[in-house]
Design an enzyme around this catalytic site. Structure first.
Site, PDB file in Angstrom:
ATOM      1  N   ASP A 200       0.868  -1.179   0.000  1.00 52.03           N
ATOM      2  CA  ASP A 200       0.000   0.000   0.000  1.00 52.03           C
ATOM      3  C   ASP A 200       0.905   1.228   0.000  1.00 52.03           C
ATOM      4  O   ASP A 200       1.722   1.390   0.902  1.00 52.03           O
ATOM      5  CB  ASP A 200      -0.880  -0.038   1.251  1.00 52.03           C
ATOM      6  CG  ASP A 200      -1.925   1.066   1.270  1.00 52.03           C
ATOM      7  OD1 ASP A 200      -2.945   0.900   1.941  1.00 52.03           O
ATOM      8  OD2 ASP A 200      -1.711   2.115   0.620  1.00 52.03           O
TER       9      ASP A 200
ATOM     10  N   ASP B 225      -3.247   2.197  -5.612  1.00 47.76           N
ATOM     11  CA  ASP B 225      -2.029   2.187  -4.788  1.00 47.76           C
ATOM     12  C   ASP B 225      -1.899   0.959  -3.897  1.00 47.76           C
ATOM     13  O   ASP B 225      -1.081   0.935  -3.005  1.00 47.76           O
ATOM     14  CB  ASP B 225      -1.953   3.471  -3.955  1.00 47.76           C
ATOM     15  CG  ASP B 225      -2.675   3.368  -2.639  1.00 47.76           C
ATOM     16  OD1 ASP B 225      -3.728   2.717  -2.590  1.00 47.76           O
ATOM     17  OD2 ASP B 225      -2.165   3.929  -1.662  1.00 47.76           O
ATOM     18  N   GLU B 226      -2.694  -0.061  -4.178  1.00 47.44           N
ATOM     19  CA  GLU B 226      -2.756  -1.159  -3.219  1.00 47.44           C
ATOM     20  C   GLU B 226      -3.016  -2.488  -3.932  1.00 47.44           C
ATOM     21  O   GLU B 226      -3.802  -2.527  -4.884  1.00 47.44           O
ATOM     22  CB  GLU B 226      -3.918  -0.841  -2.288  1.00 47.44           C
ATOM     23  CG  GLU B 226      -4.086  -1.713  -1.132  1.00 47.44           C
ATOM     24  CD  GLU B 226      -5.374  -1.382  -0.375  1.00 47.44           C
ATOM     25  OE1 GLU B 226      -5.742  -2.187   0.466  1.00 47.44           O
ATOM     26  OE2 GLU B 226      -6.013  -0.354  -0.644  1.00 47.44           O
TER      27      GLU B 226
HETATM   28  P1  TTP Z   1      -5.230   5.100   0.740  1.00 46.03           P
HETATM   29  O1  TTP Z   1      -4.222   4.022   0.554  1.00 46.03           O
HETATM   30  O2  TTP Z   1      -6.431   4.797   1.580  1.00 46.03           O
HETATM   31  O3  TTP Z   1      -4.534   6.348   1.411  1.00 46.03           O
HETATM   32  P2  TTP Z   1      -3.108   6.988   1.160  1.00 46.03           P
HETATM   33  O4  TTP Z   1      -2.263   6.162   0.256  1.00 46.03           O
HETATM   34  O5  TTP Z   1      -3.306   8.399   0.731  1.00 46.03           O
HETATM   35  O6  TTP Z   1      -2.489   7.017   2.596  1.00 46.03           O
HETATM   36  P3  TTP Z   1      -1.843   5.842   3.461  1.00 46.03           P
HETATM   37  O7  TTP Z   1      -0.416   6.228   3.639  1.00 46.03           O
HETATM   38  O8  TTP Z   1      -2.595   5.865   4.751  1.00 46.03           O
HETATM   39  O9  TTP Z   1      -2.034   4.572   2.680  1.00 46.03           O
HETATM   40  O10 TTP Z   1      -5.752   5.624  -0.648  1.00 46.03           O
HETATM   41  C1  TTP Z   1      -4.926   5.695  -1.794  1.00 46.03           C
HETATM   42  C2  TTP Z   1      -5.250   6.903  -2.642  1.00 46.03           C
HETATM   43  O11 TTP Z   1      -6.609   6.840  -3.082  1.00 46.03           O
HETATM   44  C3  TTP Z   1      -5.124   8.209  -1.892  1.00 46.03           C
HETATM   45  O12 TTP Z   1      -3.810   8.755  -1.985  1.00 46.03           O
HETATM   46  C4  TTP Z   1      -6.144   9.072  -2.538  1.00 46.03           C
HETATM   47  C5  TTP Z   1      -7.179   8.138  -3.090  1.00 46.03           C
HETATM   48  N1  TTP Z   1      -8.401   8.194  -2.260  1.00 46.03           N
HETATM   49  C6  TTP Z   1      -9.501   8.915  -2.718  1.00 46.03           C
HETATM   50  O13 TTP Z   1      -9.465   9.474  -3.822  1.00 46.03           O
HETATM   51  N2  TTP Z   1     -10.611   8.989  -1.928  1.00 46.03           N
HETATM   52  C7  TTP Z   1     -10.683   8.372  -0.697  1.00 46.03           C
HETATM   53  O14 TTP Z   1     -11.709   8.474   0.001  1.00 46.03           O
HETATM   54  C8  TTP Z   1      -9.549   7.617  -0.232  1.00 46.03           C
HETATM   55  C9  TTP Z   1      -9.588   6.926   1.106  1.00 46.03           C
HETATM   56  C10 TTP Z   1      -8.438   7.564  -1.048  1.00 46.03           C
HETATM   57 MG    MG Z   2      -2.111   4.089   0.496  1.00 51.85          MG
END
Ligand code: TTP
Ligand code: MG
Length: 356
Positions: free
Chosen positions: A13, A103-104
């Site tokens: 992630d 991203d995951e």
């Molecule tokens: P996430 O992996 O949930 O968050 P993140 O990568 O920003 O942070 P973390 O370090 O905690 O993993 O989400 C991945 C991307 O998806 C995030 O950068 C932006 C997008 N996203 C949205 O567009 N809307 C949302 O509600 C969420 C949760 C994420």
């Molecule tokens: Mg993330």
């Protein structure tokens, strides 16, 4: 030993994904509270999170929490491009992959992990390689199923990794944590649990599966019963139709000479083609991806009338796509992808005699 324990799954992630890409491309944003979004926060940098800013909050509300907040507009194409690079790497390490979002994702690494000194070494190498390719950090979890891999990647986030080797380690780790550590337990469910005085995970172990189903409904009850014991039989969902099979390579020294390009293209093609064949697919679309040292990138595709796996035809198409571009700039990355995949066996069965 049951089958559940035999699998080894990696979950990755990206850290602060959208924000991290923006900071990478504009280093003056580093260390500052930023969010990416127009009216709604998609993600916040860790500096912004310190103010209580999080995804799905309105930008208006976020600015009230941090007046100095920098708001960066969303560039989905750019994040998609990075996601594509990452997914290319993940597909190289395993054929069993599942991408949950940009991203995951998960990769089944059961087959290859034994050729590495340890899981810890593999997780570190994976993170290093992602950074080398994207200049972005990610967090990694290795577990014995999807659930434990996903939960492991949260443990040392950001820029870290963690490993659950078996259910005993998993239970030992989560038993004293709050119930909301479980993915999918949102605020509402947490409140319901707290009303019944279930605060920590350990408060739930005394409840039988039957009681849990009675209290929370059959599917939710059964899920909760399993999850807190580290049980998850869900499979990696490899969605063949939406994914392509391929390979790409980034070059430390950009390619300039024609013979260098040909040689690399050959190797990339061979790798990509072997994957196509080993999956017993035929493809309808061939894609060539080229990135130059000035960061400009192009993606060119050709779709055939009839799906094929004839190497000569596929290779010839790639070369034609490349030649059309009259490339003069040094090449930093070359990629070949086969898309619109069809299982060879299905194709044979699908022959329509009326059309012959
Ligand atoms: P996430 O992996 O949930 O968050 P993140 O990568 O920003 O942070 P973390 O370090 O905690 O993993 O989400 C991945 C991307 O998806 C995030 O950068 C932006 C997008 N996203 C949205 O567009 N809307 C949302 O509600 C969420 C949760 C994420
Ligand atoms: Mg993330």
């Amino acid at each position: 030993m049951n089958t559940m324990r035999n699998k080894i799954i990696l979950h990755y992630d990206m850290d602060c994904f959208f924000a991290a890409v923006e900071i990478r491309d504009n280093p003056s944003l580093a260390g500052k509270p930023i969010i990416v979004g127009e009216s709604i926060v998609t993600t916040a940098s860790y500096e912004a999170r310190k103010f209580g800013i999080h995804s799905a909050m309105s930008v208006y509300e976020a600015k009230k929490l941090c007046p100095k907040l920098i708001v960066v507009p969303v560039s989905k194409d750019k994040y998609g491009e990075v996601a594509y690079q990452i997914q290319g790497l993940v597909q190289k390490i395993s054929e069993q992959v599942e991408f949950l979002s940009f991203d995951e994702g998960f990769a089944d690494i059961t087959e290859i992990i034994n050729s590495f000194p340890s899981k810890d070494y593999f997780a570190q190498k994976f993170r290093d390689r992602i950074f080398e390719i994207t200049k972005l950090s990610c967090s990694v979890g290795i577990g014995y199923n999807k659930l434990t891999a996903k939960m492991a990647s949260e443990v040392n986030k950001p820029q870290g990794h963690f490993i659950f080797n078996n259910p005993e380690e998993f239970v030992d780790f989560i038993k004293n944590k709050k119930i909301n550590i479980i993915p999918g337990v949102g605020k509402k469910f947490q409140e319901i649990l707290e009303e019944k005085s279930f605060i920590k995970i350990s408060d739930l172990y005394k409840i039988t599966a039957r009681e849990m189903c009675r209290m929370f409904g059959n599917s939710r009850g059964a899920l909760l019963y399993n999850v807190i014991r580290g049980i998850d039989h869900s499979r990696i969902e490899f969605d063949r139709m939406t994914q392509s099979i391929g390979n790409e390579n980034t070059f430390k020294n950009p390619l300039i000479l024609e013979e260098e390009i040909d040689k690399e293209l050959d190797e990339i093609f061979q790798f990509a083609y072997n994957r196509l064949i080993s999956h017993e697919f035929i493809c309808k679309t061939v894609t060539l991806k080229v990135k130059f040292s000035d960061m400009e990138s192009i993606t060119r595709s050709k779709t055939f009338q009839i799906p094929t796996d004839v190497p000569y035809k596929l290779k010839k198409t790639i070369i034609e796509l490349l030649e059309k571009e009259h490339i003069e700039k040094p090449i930093r990355l070359l990629g070949i992808y086969f898309g619109n995949l069809i299982e060879k066996s299905k194709r044979q069965l699908n022959i329509d005699f009326n059309k012959i």
